[in-house]
Scaffold this active site. Structure first.
Site, PDB file in Angstrom:
ATOM      1  N   LYS A   1       0.865  -1.181   0.000  1.00 13.72           N
ATOM      2  CA  LYS A   1       0.000   0.000   0.000  1.00 13.72           C
ATOM      3  C   LYS A   1       0.896   1.223   0.000  1.00 13.72           C
ATOM      4  O   LYS A   1       1.439   1.625   1.025  1.00 13.72           O
ATOM      5  CB  LYS A   1      -0.900   0.020   1.237  1.00 13.72           C
ATOM      6  CG  LYS A   1      -2.155   0.764   0.970  1.00 13.72           C
ATOM      7  CD  LYS A   1      -2.480   2.027   1.664  1.00 13.72           C
ATOM      8  CE  LYS A   1      -1.788   3.088   2.275  1.00 13.72           C
ATOM      9  NZ  LYS A   1      -1.868   4.368   1.565  1.00 13.72           N
TER      10      LYS A   1
ATOM     11  N   GLY B 218       6.864   5.203   7.650  1.00 18.24           N
ATOM     12  CA  GLY B 218       6.004   6.388   7.666  1.00 18.24           C
ATOM     13  C   GLY B 218       6.180   7.146   8.965  1.00 18.24           C
ATOM     14  O   GLY B 218       7.231   7.069   9.599  1.00 18.24           O
ATOM     15  N   GLY B 219       5.136   7.858   9.363  1.00 18.95           N
ATOM     16  CA  GLY B 219       5.210   8.711  10.543  1.00 18.95           C
ATOM     17  C   GLY B 219       4.803   7.966  11.818  1.00 18.95           C
ATOM     18  O   GLY B 219       4.175   6.902  11.776  1.00 18.95           O
TER      19      GLY B 219
ATOM     20  N   GLU C 280       9.935   1.748  10.309  1.00 21.23           N
ATOM     21  CA  GLU C 280      10.964   2.748   9.981  1.00 21.23           C
ATOM     22  C   GLU C 280      10.270   4.097   9.993  1.00 21.23           C
ATOM     23  O   GLU C 280       9.484   4.403   9.096  1.00 21.23           O
ATOM     24  CB  GLU C 280      11.554   2.482   8.583  1.00 21.23           C
ATOM     25  CG  GLU C 280      12.300   1.175   8.448  1.00 21.23           C
ATOM     26  CD  GLU C 280      13.673   1.201   9.093  1.00 21.23           C
ATOM     27  OE1 GLU C 280      14.112   2.277   9.544  1.00 21.23           O
ATOM     28  OE2 GLU C 280      14.301   0.140   9.164  1.00 21.23           O
ATOM     29  N   LEU C 281      10.555   4.906  11.014  1.00 21.66           N
ATOM     30  CA  LEU C 281       9.785   6.144  11.195  1.00 21.66           C
ATOM     31  C   LEU C 281      10.682   7.373  11.019  1.00 21.66           C
ATOM     32  O   LEU C 281      11.640   7.327  10.291  1.00 21.66           O
ATOM     33  CB  LEU C 281       9.102   6.106  12.561  1.00 21.66           C
ATOM     34  CG  LEU C 281       8.400   4.768  12.887  1.00 21.66           C
ATOM     35  CD1 LEU C 281       7.808   4.788  14.277  1.00 21.66           C
ATOM     36  CD2 LEU C 281       7.325   4.456  11.857  1.00 21.66           C
TER      37      LEU C 281
ATOM     38  N   CYS D 285      13.913  10.786   5.735  1.00 24.70           N
ATOM     39  CA  CYS D 285      13.848  10.369   7.141  1.00 24.70           C
ATOM     40  C   CYS D 285      15.181  10.605   7.831  1.00 24.70           C
ATOM     41  O   CYS D 285      15.234  10.860   9.017  1.00 24.70           O
ATOM     42  CB  CYS D 285      13.430   8.914   7.238  1.00 24.70           C
ATOM     43  SG  CYS D 285      14.518   7.819   6.313  1.00 24.70           S
TER      44      CYS D 285
ATOM     45  N   GLU E 293      10.502  16.469  14.194  1.00 27.73           N
ATOM     46  CA  GLU E 293      10.871  16.285  12.791  1.00 27.73           C
ATOM     47  C   GLU E 293      10.094  17.307  11.957  1.00 27.73           C
ATOM     48  O   GLU E 293       8.869  17.387  12.057  1.00 27.73           O
ATOM     49  CB  GLU E 293      10.496  14.865  12.342  1.00 27.73           C
ATOM     50  CG  GLU E 293      10.873  14.603  10.903  1.00 27.73           C
ATOM     51  CD  GLU E 293      10.434  13.225  10.424  1.00 27.73           C
ATOM     52  OE1 GLU E 293       9.268  12.857  10.639  1.00 27.73           O
ATOM     53  OE2 GLU E 293      11.274  12.518   9.831  1.00 27.73           O
TER      54      GLU E 293
HETATM   55  P1  NAD Z   1       2.407   8.698   6.973  1.00 27.29           P
HETATM   56  O1  NAD Z   1       2.607   8.004   8.255  1.00 27.29           O
HETATM   57  O2  NAD Z   1       1.378   9.756   6.878  1.00 27.29           O
HETATM   58  O3  NAD Z   1       2.040   7.659   5.822  1.00 27.29           O
HETATM   59  C1  NAD Z   1       2.857   6.531   5.557  1.00 27.29           C
HETATM   60  C2  NAD Z   1       1.995   5.422   4.989  1.00 27.29           C
HETATM   61  O4  NAD Z   1       1.155   4.932   6.026  1.00 27.29           O
HETATM   62  C3  NAD Z   1       1.052   5.881   3.874  1.00 27.29           C
HETATM   63  O5  NAD Z   1       0.959   4.875   2.893  1.00 27.29           O
HETATM   64  C4  NAD Z   1      -0.266   6.057   4.598  1.00 27.29           C
HETATM   65  O6  NAD Z   1      -1.369   5.953   3.762  1.00 27.29           O
HETATM   66  C5  NAD Z   1      -0.183   4.894   5.577  1.00 27.29           C
HETATM   67  N1  NAD Z   1      -1.062   5.031   6.743  1.00 27.29           N
HETATM   68  C6  NAD Z   1      -1.475   6.152   7.365  1.00 27.29           C
HETATM   69  N2  NAD Z   1      -2.291   5.833   8.390  1.00 27.29           N
HETATM   70  C7  NAD Z   1      -2.383   4.473   8.432  1.00 27.29           C
HETATM   71  C8  NAD Z   1      -3.075   3.549   9.256  1.00 27.29           C
HETATM   72  N3  NAD Z   1      -3.866   3.949  10.246  1.00 27.29           N
HETATM   73  N4  NAD Z   1      -2.927   2.242   9.003  1.00 27.29           N
HETATM   74  C9  NAD Z   1      -2.129   1.807   8.006  1.00 27.29           C
HETATM   75  N5  NAD Z   1      -1.461   2.646   7.173  1.00 27.29           N
HETATM   76  C10 NAD Z   1      -1.573   3.963   7.382  1.00 27.29           C
HETATM   77  O7  NAD Z   1       3.839   9.228   6.536  1.00 27.29           O
HETATM   78  P2  NAD Z   1       4.173  10.148   5.295  1.00 27.29           P
HETATM   79  O8  NAD Z   1       3.723  11.524   5.630  1.00 27.29           O
HETATM   80  O9  NAD Z   1       3.684   9.502   4.052  1.00 27.29           O
HETATM   81  O10 NAD Z   1       5.755  10.056   5.286  1.00 27.29           O
HETATM   82  C11 NAD Z   1       6.554  10.840   6.066  1.00 27.29           C
HETATM   83  C12 NAD Z   1       7.080  10.094   7.274  1.00 27.29           C
HETATM   84  O11 NAD Z   1       7.743   8.896   6.874  1.00 27.29           O
HETATM   85  C13 NAD Z   1       8.105  10.907   8.010  1.00 27.29           C
HETATM   86  O12 NAD Z   1       7.910  10.816   9.395  1.00 27.29           O
HETATM   87  C14 NAD Z   1       9.414  10.238   7.614  1.00 27.29           C
HETATM   88  O13 NAD Z   1      10.467  10.458   8.514  1.00 27.29           O
HETATM   89  C15 NAD Z   1       9.011   8.822   7.537  1.00 27.29           C
HETATM   90  N6  NAD Z   1       9.990   8.054   6.752  1.00 27.29           N
HETATM   91  C16 NAD Z   1      10.792   7.155   7.390  1.00 27.29           C
HETATM   92  C17 NAD Z   1      11.756   6.455   6.677  1.00 27.29           C
HETATM   93  C18 NAD Z   1      12.664   5.458   7.346  1.00 27.29           C
HETATM   94  O14 NAD Z   1      13.218   4.616   6.653  1.00 27.29           O
HETATM   95  N7  NAD Z   1      12.857   5.523   8.639  1.00 27.29           N
HETATM   96  C19 NAD Z   1      11.884   6.670   5.308  1.00 27.29           C
HETATM   97  C20 NAD Z   1      11.055   7.603   4.707  1.00 27.29           C
HETATM   98  C21 NAD Z   1      10.105   8.284   5.437  1.00 27.29           C
END
Ligand code: NAD
Length: 504
Positions: free
Chosen positions: A189, A242-243, A264-265, A298, A396
């Site tokens: 996804k 993600g976040g 990985e956040l 990230c 962040e």
């Molecule tokens: P986000 O958390 O908003 O979204 C990430 C993914 O999670 C998306 O596909 C989103 O649709 C999905 N999602 C959201 N809510 C969900 C839920 N309740 N259940 C399941 N899936 C859900 O993050 P973003 O804004 O897309 O990306 C930015 C974040 O990602 C930043 O915090 C960044 O640091 C982090 N990030 C981390 C790494 C790493 O490797 N550590 C790499 C890249 C980005």
């Protein structure tokens, strides 16, 4: 500037309406919903993606479960899986440039950067193709000579992979390649803000010979598709990038199926600069570490910690470079910093900077969106003299914003560097090798770079600690994390069991 991903997009969806990729085919969403995808470079709409629902997730998980249980993937041994992954690598390599253009169109990332990164991603498939048949269990020596004990490494089954918008193909690849090498099947996804290249990769993999159902992509919102996917009873493992807020929802949701998680956040990674460093390299490393990808990385090195003796000199160099960085069209070869991926993200970055300045921070450069531009641009920004507990200093920002602090000695540098709930990455700039080793041991971060920053390789695990998550992608660890252990005992004696009611 090329066709801005137009040709590749047209081949995948001639009408600009992207569908799910389920069971080896394009699939309309069961409930017919659509989401508009915007071009960050212009702010205008450029395509629509399917707005999936739980019904689409059910279809995709069923296809993945079937492909895991029966058919050519279930029957393939590790050598054969490696062979398919090598074919994926080859086709991926031949399409890297058009996928890079597609990704830049979708998330606004600099074409120079997406091209370099995406040309490298096929190496991840080659690396895991090579590892696929080298993973095994162990024969274990026990105190029971009449019993043979050994472990096996087995795939989980259906893996759910959730990715963010900032580097969709990279973060899909670091999950797909090892999970497939281990024999799993997947439902991916991608972010609702940048889904198109993940769809392109899935269809490319099918073209390369991956059987139907092995890799499926369902697009849509996190709270709808993501939620239904990670909580699905037939999902056995979840890999999430993600976040933190979304990660917490995923943790709660997997309390039903107990699927093991890797997370990985985000981060607030420090860059430590010592007086003995090559200041030109350090300045460039700091500038690139935080402003590349408009800070939407990230591992962005967003906290500069510099020794007080070289603070003014280093900051002057950084600010001079930051001011001359060219902000503009991600497809223009002269551009260094493209737009942010989302209008809301740009607005939020601007608000955080404004609040920091109101609270007494000194704005050394940047700080305001450039006038008269349609895309979501924000200039490289450097803030100094912040209160250490202000949001700009601790949270962040995910934008091109550097916050600068100074230290007097190593102990203070370590204390400042570790004074954050995150633990993703850190950079050290020094010519003193002993200091580099001391510091890299003392820093509470999963990846530490010395005299360099933002370097990656499929052979090196990329992990997280603290509120940056847990688990690791990449390297052998990344492959093992998509396997589960089984322990086996075989009775090799012909003697009857002496007392079956007593544990031996
Ligand atoms: P986000 O958390 O908003 O979204 C990430 C993914 O999670 C998306 O596909 C989103 O649709 C999905 N999602 C959201 N809510 C969900 C839920 N309740 N259940 C399941 N899936 C859900 O993050 P973003 O804004 O897309 O990306 C930015 C974040 O990602 C930043 O915090 C960044 O640091 C982090 N990030 C981390 C790494 C790493 O490797 N550590 C790499 C890249 C980005």
């Amino acid at each position: 500037m090329g066709d801005r991903g137009g040709r590749a997009a047209e081949r995948l969806a001639a009408d600009g309406r992207f569908q799910h990729f389920i069971d080896g085919r394009w699939a309309e969403p069961a409930e017919g919903g659509r989401l508009e995808s915007l071009d960050p470079g212009t702010g205008g709409p450029w395509c629509t993606i399917a707005r999936g629902t739980a019904a689409d997730v059910d279809r995709a998980v069923a296809a993945a479960a079937r492909a895991f249980r029966e058919g050519p993937w279930a029957a393939a041994n590790a050598t054969e899986r490696g062979r398919v992954l090598r074919r994926v690598a080859e086709l991926f390599r031949s399409r890297a440039d058009e996928l890079a253009a597609l990704e830049s169109r979708d998330n606004g990332k600099l074409l120079r950067e997406t091209t370099a990164l995406i040309r490298y991603l096929p190496d991840y498939f080659d690396y895991y193709a090579g590892l696929a048949d080298k993973v095994g269990g162990e024969l274990l020596q026990t105190d029971k000579d009449d019993l043979l004990a050994f472990t096996r490494r087995e795939p989980f089954g259906v893996v759910a992979a959730i990715t963010p918008w900032n580097s969709p193909l990279f973060l899909a690849t670091t999950k797909l390649a090892p999970a497939l090498a281990a024999g799993n099947t997947l439902v991916v996804k991608p972010s609702e803000h940048a889904s198109v290249t993940t769809l392109a990769l899935a269809s490319l993999m099918a073209e390369a010979g991956l059987p139907p159902g092995v890799v499926n992509v369902v697009t849509g919102l996190g709270g709808e598709v993501g939620d239904a996917l990670v909580g699905h009873r037939d999902v056995a493992r979840v890999a999430f990038t993600g976040g933190l807020g979304s990660a917490r929802a995923v943790i709660a949701r997997t309390s039903d199926n107990l699927a093991p998680l890797s997370l990985e956040l985000g981060g607030k990674s420090p860059q430590l600069v010592f007086p003995d460093a090559d200041l030109d390299s350090a300045a460039m490393g700091v500038v690139a570490g935080v402003f590349a990808a408009s800070g939407q990385s990230c591992v962005a090195g967003s906290r500069l910690l510099v020794h007080e003796d070289v603070r003014d000199e280093l900051l002057a160099r950084i600010v001079e470079r930051a001011r001359t960085v060219r902000v503009g069209d991600p497809f223009d070869a002269e551009t260094d910093v493209g737009p942010l991926a989302l209008a809301a993200q740009r607005d939020q970055v601007e608000a955080i900077v404004a609040r920091a300045v109101e609270q007494g921070a000194t704005l050394l450069c940047g700080g305001e969106r450039p006038a008269g531009r349609d895309g979501w641009f924000f200039p490289p920004t450097v803030l100094a003299d912040l209160a250490p507990d202000s949001p700009a200093a601790r949270e962040e920002i995910f934008g091109p914003v550097l916050t600068a602090f100074s230290f007097r000695d190593e102990d203070e540098a370590i204390a400042l560097a570790n004074d954050t709930p995150f633990g993703l990455a850190a950079g050290i700039w020094t010519r003193d090798t002993a200091r580099a080793h001391r510091l890299l041991r003392a820093l509470d971060a999963s990846t530490v770079w010395v005299n360099t920053y933002r370097v990656i390789s499929p052979a090196v695990p990329f992990g997280a600690r603290g509120q940056s998550g847990y688990g690791a992608e990449g390297g052998l660890e990344g492959l093992l994390s998509f396997t589960q252990l089984k322990s086996a005992w075989i009775n090799t004696s012909s003697e009857p069991i002496s007392d079956p009611f007593v544990m031996r």
